[in-house]
Write a protein that holds these residues in place. Structure first.
Motif, PDB file in Angstrom:
ATOM      1  N   THR A  44     -46.488 -19.419 -78.778  1.00 24.46           N
ATOM      2  CA  THR A  44     -46.768 -18.564 -79.930  1.00 24.46           C
ATOM      3  C   THR A  44     -45.454 -17.963 -80.421  1.00 24.46           C
ATOM      4  O   THR A  44     -44.721 -17.337 -79.652  1.00 24.46           O
ATOM      5  CB  THR A  44     -47.747 -17.452 -79.562  1.00 24.46           C
ATOM      6  N   SER A  91     -45.970 -26.115 -76.269  1.00 23.92           N
ATOM      7  CA  SER A  91     -46.454 -25.220 -77.310  1.00 23.92           C
ATOM      8  C   SER A  91     -46.214 -23.782 -76.880  1.00 23.92           C
ATOM      9  O   SER A  91     -46.068 -23.486 -75.691  1.00 23.92           O
ATOM     10  CB  SER A  91     -47.941 -25.451 -77.591  1.00 23.92           C
ATOM     11  N   SER A 109     -59.121 -28.963 -81.728  1.00 28.51           N
ATOM     12  CA  SER A 109     -59.260 -28.024 -82.863  1.00 28.51           C
ATOM     13  C   SER A 109     -60.681 -27.984 -83.413  1.00 28.51           C
ATOM     14  O   SER A 109     -60.942 -27.263 -84.349  1.00 28.51           O
ATOM     15  CB  SER A 109     -58.289 -28.405 -83.986  1.00 28.51           C
ATOM     16  N   VAL A 132     -48.593 -26.563 -86.402  1.00 31.58           N
ATOM     17  CA  VAL A 132     -48.669 -25.114 -86.579  1.00 31.58           C
ATOM     18  C   VAL A 132     -50.131 -24.727 -86.756  1.00 31.58           C
ATOM     19  O   VAL A 132     -50.785 -25.171 -87.716  1.00 31.58           O
ATOM     20  CB  VAL A 132     -47.834 -24.660 -87.798  1.00 31.58           C
ATOM     21  N   ASP A 133     -50.649 -23.951 -85.824  1.00 33.22           N
ATOM     22  CA  ASP A 133     -52.052 -23.503 -85.850  1.00 33.22           C
ATOM     23  C   ASP A 133     -53.010 -24.677 -86.007  1.00 33.22           C
ATOM     24  O   ASP A 133     -53.964 -24.645 -86.809  1.00 33.22           O
ATOM     25  CB  ASP A 133     -52.263 -22.493 -86.985  1.00 33.22           C
ATOM     26  N   GLY A 134     -52.733 -25.750 -85.258  1.00 34.12           N
ATOM     27  CA  GLY A 134     -53.630 -26.896 -85.239  1.00 34.12           C
ATOM     28  C   GLY A 134     -53.447 -27.881 -86.356  1.00 34.12           C
ATOM     29  O   GLY A 134     -54.146 -28.900 -86.396  1.00 34.12           O
ATOM     30  N   TRP A 182     -38.673 -22.331 -85.558  1.00 35.19           N
ATOM     31  CA  TRP A 182     -39.785 -22.236 -84.628  1.00 35.19           C
ATOM     32  C   TRP A 182     -39.689 -23.291 -83.523  1.00 35.19           C
ATOM     33  O   TRP A 182     -39.950 -23.012 -82.354  1.00 35.19           O
ATOM     34  CB  TRP A 182     -41.105 -22.402 -85.393  1.00 35.19           C
ATOM     35  N   ARG A 186     -47.712 -17.378 -84.865  1.00 32.83           N
ATOM     36  CA  ARG A 186     -48.204 -18.740 -85.084  1.00 32.83           C
ATOM     37  C   ARG A 186     -48.164 -19.513 -83.771  1.00 32.83           C
ATOM     38  O   ARG A 186     -47.246 -19.372 -82.976  1.00 32.83           O
ATOM     39  CB  ARG A 186     -47.331 -19.462 -86.106  1.00 32.83           C
ATOM     40  N   ARG A 187     -49.177 -20.361 -83.599  1.00 34.55           N
ATOM     41  CA  ARG A 187     -49.183 -21.243 -82.426  1.00 34.55           C
ATOM     42  C   ARG A 187     -48.480 -22.537 -82.825  1.00 34.55           C
ATOM     43  O   ARG A 187     -48.992 -23.317 -83.653  1.00 34.55           O
ATOM     44  CB  ARG A 187     -50.614 -21.545 -81.971  1.00 34.55           C
ATOM     45  N   VAL A 188     -47.306 -22.761 -82.259  1.00 33.84           N
ATOM     46  CA  VAL A 188     -46.464 -23.888 -82.644  1.00 33.84           C
ATOM     47  C   VAL A 188     -46.384 -24.866 -81.483  1.00 33.84           C
ATOM     48  O   VAL A 188     -46.103 -24.485 -80.335  1.00 33.84           O
ATOM     49  CB  VAL A 188     -45.040 -23.416 -83.022  1.00 33.84           C
TER      50      VAL A 188
END
Length: 806
Positions: free
Chosen positions: A481, A479, A502, A581-583, A430, A485-487
């Motif tokens: 997606t 960052s 977040s 990853v996702d905050g 990722w 996943r938001r990386v």
């Protein structure tokens, strides 16, 4: 230069120009010594460089001395001097001129006539043989001419001694022996000239191999010398790039192994630069020249080698001083032996005592060695003295960044957080996918750490996952997606910003001062936890664990502890990045300046050769200790946080034995070598901050791939590839030194043996001639050994990423 006023100093800059002169009658070290004695003392002359193999003299002088005056001075000594255009690119073919071709033809005819002189009496024609003997003597006119010129110069040489032998044989009434002396001298001269030409062709061929013409658009070829900057030329498969330039059309693969040492063919397309000397392996190119042939990379290499070959080494200087009293001593012995043994042995000793082989013992070897180092090992040594110093070097200073390390960050560690939902391999993929959208050097390093060899990565059929919503967050991180996943990847500031974003900032403004620097979500969680603990205590329920910290905050806290742990394992060196990853923090990465694969093996081999490695860097102590441990340099020889003057001071200090007084005030002179001691020390660097140390070392080596022009000027040698060639260069320099000593002993032994035999047993004159000229040829042939040497480079250490992915 300083003025007369006390306490005031004025610097006078004098511009020098270089004049190249071809000297047709430059045959051995005796003529070279004559030229140095003639031009060296002139006030306007800064340096005289002579190459016997090329019959070339390079004079560095001020405008107060005209080039024509230099030629006139040399020709007054009848040396056959003429100006030579320095910008002319020499071909690998013959450099014989018309006069030399005529001379060689006459020499060959004389040898044939002498062979007939020996054969005719055996078939019943003694009178005809006698006549041919006189003809052979008459055809020795070139020998008598050179002897006459030697008398005019007041500089005895081998031709004068041989002419004395011919005249002596005639005085004794032995025409056939006189003819034999003349014929042998002619034969040896023919062999020597051809051998020197072969050596010169071999040396030129080892470095310069440009084509004679170059193809241009529209068809046809133009002479290479006429190619100018801005001209467009064509390259096809098998062509050698004649001049540095930039591709304007076409695609091709270029073999740059002779230029950069890179074995893998390099793809070139429109806009890419090409260096002269590379060979087209596939495809075709239209290239616009950015420099004339004489100013291109390969021509600069050839020029550097030629310049080094013309410099005078300490060994040559020593032999020259030895020859100044050796020749008169031999003449004295010849006179004494002639009075005791007769005129015949006087002639034998006079001929045998010529020091030509002695004077040629060093320059031929050094010329071949300099060519070997430049051609096969890509080390351009600027001066013959540097080559000698390399052979006896006892310690070498090594810069860190760019010398032992690549100068580029590399991923050393990637550690998932304990209990993280994503594995190391998944996080790595990722991260590579996100960073592949960026062009920052750190991003390229992270992508390369995952892909490894691009060819292998493509061949495996694997590809990076697609990304969307790519965003750069200032200088802190990026960052995107990836696979739903938001990386994000970034530094500590990026981590804190991710935590703040977040959650909604619903905290009160009455936070404790010691919490003011915490992210809002962490401050709120801690406040609620303390409130719950107070409420539980008031109700008499004892200690209460309270509300657990939010997952994102707990992960951030664990990530910072993990970062501190892996950084301490690297002696506090490196830069930390966080993978979010996702905050929520999923892993921690450590990047640092990567060690070159061959650095440790190079240091080990240098130590095995008796050369003490010393690490000198302006970087932090932690980074210096890490690199020193990795390559095997002890703590006592590791110096960090150095300024340029500190590097110079340490280099100069190591040139003095421990019991010798060291120079304390290095600022007393602007000269870079002030305060340098007797121990030979080298230094390898690349940056501007290395210039004082490079100039102060006996052997200052700059890495041209990263060095600036200032560092190249300060250094005494230029390494065009990586440091793995250093042990080979030291080995070759030591072999060359032994070969020079072997040549000296060989030449001196032949002379002493002939003189001894003449004093005890008596020798024919022709054998003395054969031993003298043969000794020179043996020395010349022995000097070609360096061109056959094969010395391996330091073996690179296998590269493994500590997180197990490479």
């Amino acid at each position: 230069r300083t003025d007369a006023s006390p306490g005031h100093f004025a610097t006078v800059l004098v511009m020098l120009r270089s004049t190249v002169v071809r000297v047709d009658h430059l045959c051995c070290g005796m003529e070279a010594k004559l030229i140095r004695d003639m031009l060296g003392p002139l006030e306007a002359v800064a340096e005289v460089k002579i190459s016997v193999t090329d019959r070339r003299v390079n004079v560095e002088h001020t405008d107060g001395l005209a080039p024509e005056s230099i030629v006139d001075m040399l020709n007054r000594k009848h040396l056959g001097a003429s100006l030579q255009d320095k910008s002319v690119v020499e071909s690998v073919g013959s450099s014989f001129n018309h006069a030399e071709i005529v001379r060689l033809t006459v020499n060959a005819t004389q040898i044939v006539l002498f062979a007939a002189t020996l054969a005719l009496p055996r078939v019943g024609f003694p009178k005809m043989a006698y006549g041919l003997a006189w003809a052979c003597v008459a055809m020795s006119v070139a020998l008598f001419h050179e002897a006459y010129l030697a008398l005019r110069r007041r500089s005895p040489n081998v031709e004068l001694m041989m002419a004395i032998a011919v005249v002596g044989a005639l005085v004794q009434g032995n025409v056939v022996e006189a003819a034999s002396v003349g014929a042998l001298v002619t034969l040896m001269d023919l062999v020597k000239v051809c051998a020197l030409e072969a050596v010169g062709r071999r040396l030129r061929g080892s470095v310069v191999s440009e084509p004679l013409g170059v193809e241009v658009p529209g068809g046809g070829k133009v002479p290479l010398a006429s190619l100018a900057a801005g001209d467009v030329y064509l390259l096809r498969v098998g062509d050698v790039v004649p001049a540095d330039g930039r591709v304007v059309a076409g695609t091709a693969a270029l073999d740059e192994s002779r230029v950069s040492g890179e074995a893998m063919p390099q793809a070139k397309r429109k806009g890419d630069s090409v260096l002269s000397g590379a060979i087209v392996s596939a495809g075709y190119l239209h290239v616009r020249a950015e420099a004339p042939v004489s100013g291109s990379f390969q021509a600069r290499v050839a020029s550097a080698v030629e310049e080094a070959k013309t410099t005078l080494s300490e060994m040559e200087e020593l032999v020259g001083r030895f020859a100044t009293w050796y020749t008169p001593t031999v003449l004295g012995l010849a006179v004494a032996l002639g009075l005791y043994k007769g005129f015949q042995q006087f002639l034998v000793v006079v001929v045998a005592g010529c020091p030509c082989a002695l004077l040629g013992a060093a320059p031929f070897v050094q010329g071949a060695t300099l060519t070997l180092l430049a051609g096969r090992h890509r080390l351009l040594v600027k001066h013959a003295r540097t080559l000698e110093a390399l052979a006896v070097m006892q310690a070498i200073g090594l810069d860190k960044t760019g010398t032992l390390t690549t100068g580029h960050f590399e991923l050393l560690r990637l550690e998932p957080l304990p209990g993280a939902a994503h594995t190391r391999q998944v996080l790595h993929r990722w991260v590579a996918a996100v960073e592949d959208q960026d062009n920052h050097p750190l991003a390229r390093s992270l992508v390369a750490s995952y892909k490894g060899c691009v060819a292998d990565f493509v061949a495996s059929g694997e590809s990076l996952p697609a990304t969307s919503g790519y965003q750069r967050h200032g200088r802190d991180g990026v960052s995107a997606t990836v696979e739903g996943r938001r990386v994000g990847v970034g530094n500590l500031a990026f981590l804190e910003a991710a935590l703040r974003s977040s959650q909604a900032d619903d905290d009160d403004d009455d936070d404790d001062d010691d919490e003011s620097e915490m992210p809002p979500r962490l401050r709120a969680a801690l406040r609620r936890r303390r409130e719950q603990e107070k409420a539980a205590a008031a109700a008499g329920k004892g200690e209460h664990a309270g509300e657990p910290l939010p997952a994102a905050v707990a992960a951030a806290d664990a990530a910072q502890r993990l970062a501190a742990e892996i950084t301490s394992e690297q002696a506090g060196s490196g830069s930390v990045l966080y993978v979010i990853v996702d905050g929520v923090v999923g892993g921690v990465m450590l990047l640092d300046d990567a060690l070159k694969p061959q650095a440790a093996a190079t240091v080990q081999q240098l130590r095995g050769l008796g050369v003490r490695p010393i690490l000198l860097t302006g970087d932090r102590s932690a980074a210096a200790r890490r690199v020193a441990r990795a390559v095997g340099i002890g703590e006592a020889d590791t110096h960090a946080g150095l300024l340029p003057a500190d590097k110079q001071r340490i280099i100069l200090a190591h040139t003095w034995p421990q019991d010798e007084p060291r120079a304390q005030d290095l600022e007393q002179s602007m000269l870079p070598r002030a305060g340098r001691g007797p121990l030979v020390v080298g230094f390898v660097g690349d940056g501007l901050n290395d210039c004082p140390a490079l100039a102060s070392a006996h052997v200052g080596i700059v890495l041209q791939e990263v060095g600036t022009q200032a560092t190249v000027d300060a250094a005494s040698a230029v390494l065009q590839v990586d440091i793995d060639q250093l042990p080979a260069a030291v080995t070759i320099a030591r072999r060359a030194r032994r070969l020079v000593l072997t040549n000296l002993l060989l030449a001196l032994s032949i002379n002493v043996a002939v003189i001894g035999l003449a004093a005890t047993c008596g020798l024919p004159l022709w054998l003395s001639v054969l031993s003298d000229s043969g000794g020179l040829l043996v020395v010349l042939a022995n000097s070609l050994w360096p061109l056959t040497w094969r010395v391996g480079q330091a073996a690179p250490r296998a590269r493994h990423n500590s997180f197990g992915l490479g």
